[in-house]
Design a protein around this motif. Structure first.
Motif, PDB file in Angstrom:
ATOM      1  N   UNK A  72      42.487  36.282  37.680  1.00  0.00           N
ATOM      2  CA  UNK A  72      41.106  35.321  37.672  1.00  0.00           C
ATOM      3  C   UNK A  72      41.239  34.971  36.505  1.00  0.00           C
ATOM      4  N   UNK A  73      41.066  33.818  36.250  1.00  0.00           N
ATOM      5  CA  UNK A  73      41.277  32.878  34.932  1.00  0.00           C
ATOM      6  C   UNK A  73      39.938  32.236  34.707  1.00  0.00           C
ATOM      7  N   UNK A  74      39.452  32.556  33.638  1.00  0.00           N
ATOM      8  CA  UNK A  74      38.105  31.679  33.123  1.00  0.00           C
ATOM      9  C   UNK A  74      38.288  30.697  32.152  1.00  0.00           C
ATOM     10  N   UNK A  75      39.283  30.013  32.302  1.00  0.00           N
ATOM     11  CA  UNK A  75      39.141  28.821  31.387  1.00  0.00           C
ATOM     12  C   UNK A  75      38.365  27.714  32.023  1.00  0.00           C
ATOM     13  N   UNK A  76      38.281  26.483  31.498  1.00  0.00           N
ATOM     14  CA  UNK A  76      37.211  25.730  31.815  1.00  0.00           C
ATOM     15  C   UNK A  76      37.220  25.344  33.332  1.00  0.00           C
ATOM     16  N   UNK A  78      38.751  27.251  35.594  1.00  0.00           N
ATOM     17  CA  UNK A  78      38.455  28.539  36.579  1.00  0.00           C
ATOM     18  C   UNK A  78      37.087  28.641  36.399  1.00  0.00           C
ATOM     19  N   UNK A  79      36.557  28.398  35.464  1.00  0.00           N
ATOM     20  CA  UNK A  79      34.957  28.584  35.323  1.00  0.00           C
ATOM     21  C   UNK A  79      34.307  27.430  36.548  1.00  0.00           C
ATOM     22  N   UNK A  80      34.661  26.262  36.463  1.00  0.00           N
ATOM     23  CA  UNK A  80      34.161  25.220  37.479  1.00  0.00           C
ATOM     24  C   UNK A  80      34.130  25.616  38.812  1.00  0.00           C
ATOM     25  N   UNK A  81      35.555  26.134  38.895  1.00  0.00           N
ATOM     26  CA  UNK A  81      35.825  26.432  40.428  1.00  0.00           C
ATOM     27  C   UNK A  81      34.832  27.503  40.761  1.00  0.00           C
ATOM     28  N   UNK A  82      34.871  28.344  40.052  1.00  0.00           N
ATOM     29  CA  UNK A  82      33.857  29.521  40.240  1.00  0.00           C
ATOM     30  C   UNK A  82      32.532  29.210  40.775  1.00  0.00           C
ATOM     31  N   UNK A 119      44.361  54.591  46.961  1.00  0.00           N
ATOM     32  CA  UNK A 119      45.471  53.892  46.281  1.00  0.00           C
ATOM     33  C   UNK A 119      44.980  53.154  45.229  1.00  0.00           C
ATOM     34  N   UNK A 120      45.900  52.963  44.089  1.00  0.00           N
ATOM     35  CA  UNK A 120      45.676  52.398  42.624  1.00  0.00           C
ATOM     36  C   UNK A 120      45.499  50.827  42.867  1.00  0.00           C
ATOM     37  N   UNK A 121      44.701  50.181  42.042  1.00  0.00           N
ATOM     38  CA  UNK A 121      44.635  48.836  41.922  1.00  0.00           C
ATOM     39  C   UNK A 121      43.934  48.385  40.347  1.00  0.00           C
ATOM     40  N   UNK A 122      43.743  47.588  40.450  1.00  0.00           N
ATOM     41  CA  UNK A 122      43.288  46.773  38.987  1.00  0.00           C
ATOM     42  C   UNK A 122      42.046  45.857  39.308  1.00  0.00           C
ATOM     43  N   UNK A 123      41.074  46.329  38.551  1.00  0.00           N
ATOM     44  CA  UNK A 123      39.850  45.566  38.667  1.00  0.00           C
ATOM     45  C   UNK A 123      40.037  44.408  37.559  1.00  0.00           C
ATOM     46  N   UNK A 124      39.652  43.200  37.922  1.00  0.00           N
ATOM     47  CA  UNK A 124      39.939  41.965  37.140  1.00  0.00           C
ATOM     48  C   UNK A 124      38.775  41.889  36.214  1.00  0.00           C
ATOM     49  N   UNK A 125      38.849  40.973  35.149  1.00  0.00           N
ATOM     50  CA  UNK A 125      37.579  40.688  34.211  1.00  0.00           C
ATOM     51  C   UNK A 125      36.626  40.229  34.919  1.00  0.00           C
ATOM     52  N   UNK A 126      35.283  40.608  34.454  1.00  0.00           N
ATOM     53  CA  UNK A 126      34.165  40.123  34.963  1.00  0.00           C
ATOM     54  C   UNK A 126      33.209  39.603  33.701  1.00  0.00           C
ATOM     55  N   UNK A 127      33.630  38.449  33.070  1.00  0.00           N
ATOM     56  CA  UNK A 127      32.992  37.940  31.987  1.00  0.00           C
ATOM     57  C   UNK A 127      31.503  37.976  32.099  1.00  0.00           C
ATOM     58  N   UNK A 128      30.797  37.679  33.236  1.00  0.00           N
ATOM     59  CA  UNK A 128      29.441  37.652  33.573  1.00  0.00           C
ATOM     60  C   UNK A 128      28.760  39.039  33.138  1.00  0.00           C
ATOM     61  N   UNK A 129      29.547  40.094  33.291  1.00  0.00           N
ATOM     62  CA  UNK A 129      28.999  41.568  33.101  1.00  0.00           C
ATOM     63  C   UNK A 129      29.687  41.973  31.650  1.00  0.00           C
ATOM     64  N   UNK A 130      30.409  41.069  30.887  1.00  0.00           N
ATOM     65  CA  UNK A 130      30.791  41.640  29.625  1.00  0.00           C
ATOM     66  C   UNK A 130      32.267  42.245  29.811  1.00  0.00           C
TER      67      UNK A 130
END
Length: 197
Positions: A72-76, A78-82, A119-130
């Motif tokens: 999950x990439x929140x560059x410009x 990625x943010x616009x797509x979201x 099972x193990x996983x990774x939670x992705x960044x969530x910048x809206x939640x800091x």
């Protein structure tokens, strides 16, 4: 409705996840393309926009549940797509969105049914939640997070739909399932040519 049952953990998660997806889809039943875009509340959300946002997330969610790596990439861009995932564009239709949602929903439910909650996983960044970094989790956490996310947005769709024409989503779900009238429910009959009719 996911009826009470003595199911195992994954069957319970899948039942509730699919129930919320069913409610999101049913919110469009009987609306016109124009009504699917209406924003009758103080927010910018429409019923079509809410469904688009969830549909946008389903392929990545399915991949994560299959154990595939997802970024999950929140560059410009990625943010616009979201942010763009919350509204139908001029070249999109709600009818087309429903087709995409149905296909992605089936793949997501299959992935959820096949995953190991422990099972193990990774939670992705969530910048809206800091949260700016990925963090190790169990699939159980992710399934719970998805359930919370779907339920919140199903509630948004329900409120928006009630503002449009007074129909509640639980009643629309029952109507789509062919449930007969009773003391609590009168089936809704969509006009020909409207969504899902």
């Amino acid at each position: 409705m996911y009826a009470p049952a003595r199911d195992n953990e994954i069957t319970g998660f899948v039942g509730y996840l699919d129930q919320q997806l069913d409610h999101l889809r049913a919110a469009l039943y009987g609306l016109t393309e124009e009504q699917a875009r209406l924003t009758p509340c103080r927010s910018v959300l429409s019923v079509g926009g809410v469904l688009k946002h969830i549909a946008h997330s389903l392929p990545a969610a399915a991949a994560r549940l299959r154990g595939e790596s997802v970024d999950r990439v929140f560059d410009e861009a990625g943010f616009a797509e979201y942010m763009g995932s919350f509204a139908l564009t001029d070249d999109e239709t709600a009818a087309g969105l429903i087709e995409r949602f149905d296909a992605d929903r089936a793949a997501f439910i299959a992935a959820a049914r096949g995953c190991d909650p422990d099972g193990d996983s990774m939670e992705l960044p969530a910048p809206w939640a800091g949260i700016l970094d990925s963090r190790p989790i169990k699939n159980r956490y992710y399934l719970g997070h998805l359930l919370e996310e779907f339920a919140r947005h199903a509630g948004h769709a329900d409120i928006i739909r009630e503002q449009i024409d007074g129909q509640s989503v639980p009643g629309l779900v029952l109507s789509l399932s062919g449930a007969p009238a009773n003391d609590f429910f009168t089936p809704y009959r969509a006009e020909s040519g409207t969504l899902l009719a």
